[in-house]
Design a protein around this motif. Structure first.
Motif, PDB file in Angstrom:
ATOM      1  N   UNK A   1      45.197  97.501  33.241  1.00 34.57           N
ATOM      2  CA  UNK A   1      43.848  97.931  32.659  1.00 34.57           C
ATOM      3  C   UNK A   1      42.873  97.279  33.476  1.00 34.57           C
ATOM      4  N   UNK A   2      41.600  98.117  33.245  1.00 34.74           N
ATOM      5  CA  UNK A   2      40.319  97.780  33.973  1.00 34.74           C
ATOM      6  C   UNK A   2      40.026  96.207  33.884  1.00 34.74           C
ATOM      7  N   UNK A   3      40.110  95.966  32.641  1.00 35.95           N
ATOM      8  CA  UNK A   3      39.826  94.037  32.534  1.00 35.95           C
ATOM      9  C   UNK A   3      40.795  93.376  33.205  1.00 35.95           C
ATOM     10  N   UNK A   4      42.064  93.667  33.040  1.00 35.04           N
ATOM     11  CA  UNK A   4      43.090  92.988  33.983  1.00 35.04           C
ATOM     12  C   UNK A   4      42.661  93.048  35.368  1.00 35.04           C
ATOM     13  N   UNK A   5      42.562  94.237  36.068  1.00 28.84           N
ATOM     14  CA  UNK A   5      42.255  94.333  37.298  1.00 28.84           C
ATOM     15  C   UNK A   5      40.827  93.492  37.718  1.00 28.84           C
ATOM     16  N   UNK A   6      40.124  93.537  36.875  1.00 26.41           N
ATOM     17  CA  UNK A   6      38.574  92.588  37.372  1.00 26.41           C
ATOM     18  C   UNK A   6      39.137  91.110  37.167  1.00 26.41           C
ATOM     19  N   UNK A   7      40.240  90.688  36.548  1.00 27.62           N
ATOM     20  CA  UNK A   7      40.611  89.390  36.437  1.00 27.62           C
ATOM     21  C   UNK A   7      41.635  89.013  37.408  1.00 27.62           C
ATOM     22  N   UNK A   8      42.030  89.975  38.360  1.00 28.05           N
ATOM     23  CA  UNK A   8      42.946  89.778  39.390  1.00 28.05           C
ATOM     24  C   UNK A   8      42.833  88.405  40.105  1.00 28.05           C
ATOM     25  N   UNK A   9      43.544  87.513  40.091  1.00 29.41           N
ATOM     26  CA  UNK A   9      43.537  86.187  40.801  1.00 29.41           C
ATOM     27  C   UNK A   9      43.618  86.341  42.318  1.00 29.41           C
ATOM     28  N   UNK A  10      43.914  87.450  42.731  1.00 37.32           N
ATOM     29  CA  UNK A  10      43.835  87.757  44.365  1.00 37.32           C
ATOM     30  C   UNK A  10      42.675  88.361  44.789  1.00 37.32           C
TER      31      UNK A  10
END
Length: 339
Positions: free
Chosen positions: A19-28
């Motif tokens: 999801x877009x939210x998960x992409x924003x919270x990508x730790x890399x």
């Protein structure tokens, strides 16, 4: 839906894209802060392998407690209903037969659902579902149980992110944890929640990730052990079962709430004592064997025990408090990731 309820009913939605939210919270993502590392649920560390508990290990017992209560409640109501029919039937067969049918449907079915969805999701499984990070071959191993036993993914291909639970509707409490997606052909095929959650702080999850990142990129010698230590324990015992619920509260409040905490400890022990310990395949054990001469830190028998006695515990707590304060200072900057 709370994170615990989500674990019991429908842990993760697979077969979808990130999801877009998960992409924003990508730790890399470039520019992610790098706070001091925090140990959130590690149970083994050597120069080759870093192993964690899964997040839901700390929640074990709640399914047995809640599901067991619902099963007993349904059976008592059903039994009371049948007894009432027996008393009023005056020896007639038909009323008794239909009483059994009605009560079985009304109370037996909910009891079976509670047994399957709650109790059997918590008990008679594995005590925990560990996650291993292998620095030597840069792979991540996730224990899944069942015929497949484990999922393996290259560390550099795995998708790590800060997950946010809650914060919608009546539930305004946001809980953050470290999750990893295994992605194939653009779709999520497996997800795991690693170690302990960060509570209300995404910054603490970032510090949790920093320990993993440093281990995989720079090695065990770049981690502050000591003053950090391995304190989580997956060993099943009555003492460990009661430590988790009682450790949440301090001082007199702990003993005031003891009548409520005691059943939680009993349910936790039942859930874990009825479950099997995970056993990694020999091929994984061979790949994760420590290098000759490596320092090896293993989980203690009792949850919370730290090496070095009182001085070791004091040094641990000083480091922990400083590192947690630094991590929480990142919360405001990370808040934009979840909007």
């Amino acid at each position: 839906m709370s994170s615990f309820a989500g674990w019991l009913v429908s842990p993760f939605k697979l077969g979808r894209e990130v999801s877009d939210k998960e992409t924003r919270a990508n730790l890399r993502s470039p520019g992610m802060p790098r706070p001091k590392p925090l140990n959130k649920g590690a149970i083994h560390l050597d120069s080759t392998c870093l192993e964690y508990l899964d997040r839901y290990f700390l929640m074990r017992g709640w399914g047995v407690l809640g599901g067991g209560f619902l099963v007993v409640f349904c059976l008592v109501l059903g039994g009371a209903g049948i007894y009432g029919f027996l008393q009023s039937s005056q020896g007639q067969v038909a009323p008794v037969f239909w009483a059994l049918v009605i009560m079985a449907v009304m109370f037996g079915v909910p009891a079976l659902v509670a047994l399957k969805v709650l109790v059997l999701k918590d008990a008679f499984r594995y005590t925990h579902y560990p996650v291993r990070f292998n620095r030597a071959n840069r792979k991540v191993y996730v224990f899944t149980g069942g015929p497949r036993k484990y999922v393996e993914v290259p560390f550099d291909d795995a998708f790590f992110f800060i997950n946010e639970d809650g914060g919608t509707g009546a539930n305004n409490v946001r809980i953050y944890d470290l999750r990893m997606h295994v992605i194939e052909s653009g779709k999520i095929v497996h997800t795991v929640s690693i170690g302990s959650d960060g509570g209300s702080s995404p910054g603490v999850v970032l510090a949790h990730w920093e320990m993993i990142r440093r281990f995989m990129d720079e090695g065990m010698e770049d981690l502050p052990f000591p003053p950090l230590g391995i304190f989580a324990s997956s060993h099943v015992s009555l003492k460990n079962a009661f430590i988790i619920p009682f450790a949440v509260f301090n001082g007199a409040l702990r003993w005031i709430l003891a009548p409520f905490l005691f059943p939680i400890g009993v349910a936790r022990y039942i859930a874990l004592a009825s479950s099997r310990r995970p056993v990694w395949p020999s091929s994984v054990e061979a790949e994760c064997a420590p290098a000759r001469g490596s320092r090896v830190l293993r989980e203690p028998q009792v949850y919370g025990d730290l090496p070095g006695g009182k001085s070791g515990e004091a040094a641990f707590m000083q480091y922990w408090n400083d590192a947690e304060m630094q991590a929480r200072a990142e919360d405001q900057g990370l808040a934009s990731l979840f909007r």
